[in-house]
Each structure stands twice: as structure tokens, then as C-alpha cells.
Design an enzyme around this catalytic site. Structure first.
Site, mmCIF file in Angstrom:
data_model
loop_
_atom_site.group_PDB
_atom_site.id
_atom_site.type_symbol
_atom_site.label_atom_id
_atom_site.label_comp_id
_atom_site.label_asym_id
_atom_site.label_seq_id
_atom_site.Cartn_x
_atom_site.Cartn_y
_atom_site.Cartn_z
ATOM 1 N N LYS A 15 -59.550 50.591 -51.784
ATOM 2 C CA LYS A 15 -59.220 52.004 -51.900
ATOM 3 C C LYS A 15 -58.250 52.393 -50.789
ATOM 4 O O LYS A 15 -58.487 52.086 -49.620
ATOM 5 C CB LYS A 15 -60.478 52.863 -51.781
ATOM 6 C CG LYS A 15 -60.316 54.276 -52.331
ATOM 7 C CD LYS A 15 -60.245 54.260 -53.850
ATOM 8 C CE LYS A 15 -60.515 55.636 -54.430
ATOM 9 N NZ LYS A 15 -60.486 55.607 -55.907
ATOM 10 N N THR A 60 -63.849 50.751 -56.238
ATOM 11 C CA THR A 60 -63.072 51.358 -55.156
ATOM 12 C C THR A 60 -63.608 52.746 -54.812
ATOM 13 O O THR A 60 -63.512 53.184 -53.665
ATOM 14 C CB THR A 60 -61.583 51.443 -55.529
ATOM 15 O OG1 THR A 60 -61.412 52.299 -56.657
ATOM 16 C CG2 THR A 60 -61.042 50.055 -55.840
ATOM 17 N N GLN A 230 -32.872 44.129 -26.718
ATOM 18 C CA GLN A 230 -33.691 42.921 -26.644
ATOM 19 C C GLN A 230 -34.421 42.816 -25.310
ATOM 20 O O GLN A 230 -35.616 42.496 -25.259
ATOM 21 C CB GLN A 230 -32.811 41.683 -26.857
ATOM 22 C CG GLN A 230 -32.360 41.466 -28.289
ATOM 23 C CD GLN A 230 -31.075 42.189 -28.627
ATOM 24 O OE1 GLN A 230 -30.704 43.177 -27.983
ATOM 25 N NE2 GLN A 230 -30.374 41.711 -29.646
ATOM 26 N N HIS A 258 -28.178 55.086 -34.106
ATOM 27 C CA HIS A 258 -26.860 55.250 -33.503
ATOM 28 C C HIS A 258 -26.451 56.715 -33.385
ATOM 29 O O HIS A 258 -26.697 57.528 -34.280
ATOM 30 C CB HIS A 258 -25.806 54.509 -34.328
ATOM 31 C CG HIS A 258 -25.959 53.024 -34.306
ATOM 32 N ND1 HIS A 258 -25.834 52.278 -33.157
ATOM 33 C CD2 HIS A 258 -26.228 52.141 -35.306
ATOM 34 C CE1 HIS A 258 -26.005 50.997 -33.446
ATOM 35 N NE2 HIS A 258 -26.255 50.889 -34.739
#
Length: 305
Positions: A15, A60, A230, A258
Site C-alpha cells: 500500500k 493492501t 564533486q 544553473h
């Protein structure tokens, strides 16, 4: 002639989108937790798929009801703890369930602060700075795997960021940037290698969240220099592993958001645009964007005799 056969190699059902608000009270102080929960169960057989036999299916809707009932019985101390409660319930209650996965996201609420600077006993304000997530995977006969993370943490700084000395060949058009805007939307996921009494899930999340901002921004007056997305990503992961010893590994995604300087040279008849005037004007560009991802894990510890 050989007859072709088929085999189900993976299955699960559950669910999604189970929303819950839990309110607890200690004296006059109320505490709230709002979660969205998803449950997923894998059974030890596929007779429901192959023969339409539903006798082992935990509906569910039943899984949804379980979320509310266990919240009432045990409360919600943290997303991770509640995920553990749910996963253990499904494994212990139903012997034919071989795997239970619970994913959770927490809505960010903070206490309202009154005019005297005091946190309110029972009033809260939604503070969508980021979204806290958690996941618990429990396979029968194994230890649970608990993960946590951050979603949609959008940050921006206007200086102290550069990107220079990258590959220069016939395909390159991007110039070196010795000073640029740096903006990203941080997605982070970390996995706990061990769960012990010293581990406080709320404190660990706060530490990880604060580490992201610390590495990104640095001291308020001076900031901190970033030579690349990085490098900032790696330093963030390293700090989290150093500060939270129970974390085994951490993955972070930091796409470039950007902001390019708007070209005002097209308007030569308007004087003064080539100078600073009131400041600088940028054009937000969301696509295409760079995608920077990595995972940092603990290495083997060797002792020197």
C-alpha cells in the site's frame, strides 16, 4: 521439442500513500509526527499470481489499517523506529511473508516560537526546507537494513565556488569559472551498518542535514571555497561518516541548478548597464543540467603494529 517454461523471479505488493498524523502528549506539551508510509510484502509462494489463489494475500487495505493501529499502540518516535515496528510486525505475524519493506517520508513541522522566544506547547508551523525519508528492509532470518535520507534540499551561494582546469578539447565551449554561483538540490541516502543503543535516529538526521549545510556554506562571515561540486559532495559524505559512526555508506546526488548571467550587451542605448548598477542579473536555467552522484563507504581498518 522442448517446452518453454516460465518462472516468477520477483514479486511484491503493498500500500502506497498512507498518510498519518500522530499526536502525543506529555503534560501540556504536545508532539506531532506526520508521515506518508508505503508498505511492500513478498510472500514465499506465487499461487496468487499463477493460480488466482488469494488465501495468503494480506490485503493492501489490511496493510494500511496496520499502519494506523500500530501507530496507536506504539506511537511514532521517529520514521526509522516506526518502520522497524511495521516491518517486524509483518514478518512475525505472517509466517509466509519472507520480506517486508517499509518506506516513509516525514512532513517537516516545527514549533511556533512566541514573542518571548519560547517554543509553543501545541502550535506548529510547516517548514518545508527539505523532506526527511527513511526505509526499513527486513528479510526473514536476517537483520533489518535501515536507511535514511534527505530530499529536495535546495541551496545556493553567490560566491566562493569555481570550476576550472577541466578537459579542454574540440568539443568544449564552457569557459573556466574562477568565481560563480553554486546552486543544487541535494538528495542524500545513507545506510546504518549497525543499530545500537547509542544511535538516535532524530539526532543522526539532524547531524547529516547540518553537515550538508556546513560543507556547502562554511562560516557565516567568510564562507568556504568549493573547487567543484564533486569535491563538496565528497567532503559532505566524509563529514557525515566521521560524525555518525553507525552510518556504513552514504550516496549523494547534487545536480547543477544553473544561473547564467543575463547578456545586457544587447542594449547599448541604455547607459550604465555594463557596470554594477544595483547588482548582477542572472537567468535561471533548469535544463539541461549536470548530474553529480557518488557513494562513499567505510574502508577496511588496518592496524599498524
Amino acid at each position: 521439442m522442448a517446452k518453454e517454461s516460465f518462472k516468477i523471479i520477483e514479486s511484491a505488493y503493498g500500500k502506497a500513500g498512507v498518510k498519518i498524523l500522530h499526536v502525543s502528549q506529555q503534560g501540556s506539551v504536545h508532539t506531532i509526527r506526520e508521515l506518508e508510509v508505503e508498505t511492500s510484502l513478498t510472500l514465499n509462494n506465487h499461487k496468487d499470481y499463477e493460480r488466482g489463489d488469494n488465501s495468503d494475500i494480506i490485503a493492501t487495505d489490511t496493510q494500511k489499517n496496520t499502519v494506523y493501529i500500530l501507530a496507536k499502540q506504539y506511537g511514532i518516535s521517529s520514521p526509522e523506529e516506526f518502520g522497524l515496528i511495521l516491518a517486524n510486525h509483518f514478518i512475525s505475524k505472517y509466517p509466509w511473508v519472507v520480506k517486508a519493506k517499509v518506506t516513509l517520508s516525514a512532513h517537516p513541522w516545527q514549533r511556533v516560537t512566541d514573542t518571548a522566544g519560547r517554543p509553543h506547547n501545541h502550535a506548529f508551523v510547516s517548514t518545508p526546507l527539505s523532506v526527511r525519508v527513511a526505509s526499513v528492509l527486513l528479510i526473514r532470518g536476517q537483520m533489518p537494513v535501515v536507511s535514511a535520507g534527505i530530499r529536495n534540499l535546495r541551496v545556493l551561494k553567490t560566491t566562493q565556488s569555481a570550476f576550472v582546469n577541466f578537459v579542454s578539447d574540440e568539443y568544449r565551449s564552457l569557459p573556466d569559472f574562477k568565481d560563480r554561483l553554486f546552486s543544487t538540490i541535494v538528495t542524500a541516502d545513507w545506510t546504518y551498518g549497525k543499530i545500537n543503543q547509542e544511535l538516535d535516529f532524530d539526532s543522526a538526521f539532524s547531524t547529516a542535514h547540518a553537515s550538508v549545510l556546513e560543507v556547502f556554506a562554511g562560516p557565516a562571515d567568510k564562507g568556504i571555497f568549493s573547487p567543484s561540486v564533486q569535491n563538496s559532495q565528497f567532503l559532505t559524505q566524509k563529514m557525515i561518516l566521521e560524525k555518525i559512526p553507525q552510518v556504513e555508506k552514504i550516496s549523494i546526488s547534487m545536480p547543477n541548478v544553473h544561473y547564467f548571467g543575463f547578456d545586457l550587451s544587447k542594449f547599448p542605448r541604455i547607459p550604465g548597464l555594463e557596470g554594477k548598477c544595483s547588482g548582477d542579473v542572472y537567468l535561471p536555467v533548469d535544463k539541461p543540467s549536470g548530474q553529480i552522484t557518488s557513494t562513499l563507504a567505510r574502508g577496511m581498518i588496518t592496524s599498524k603494529l
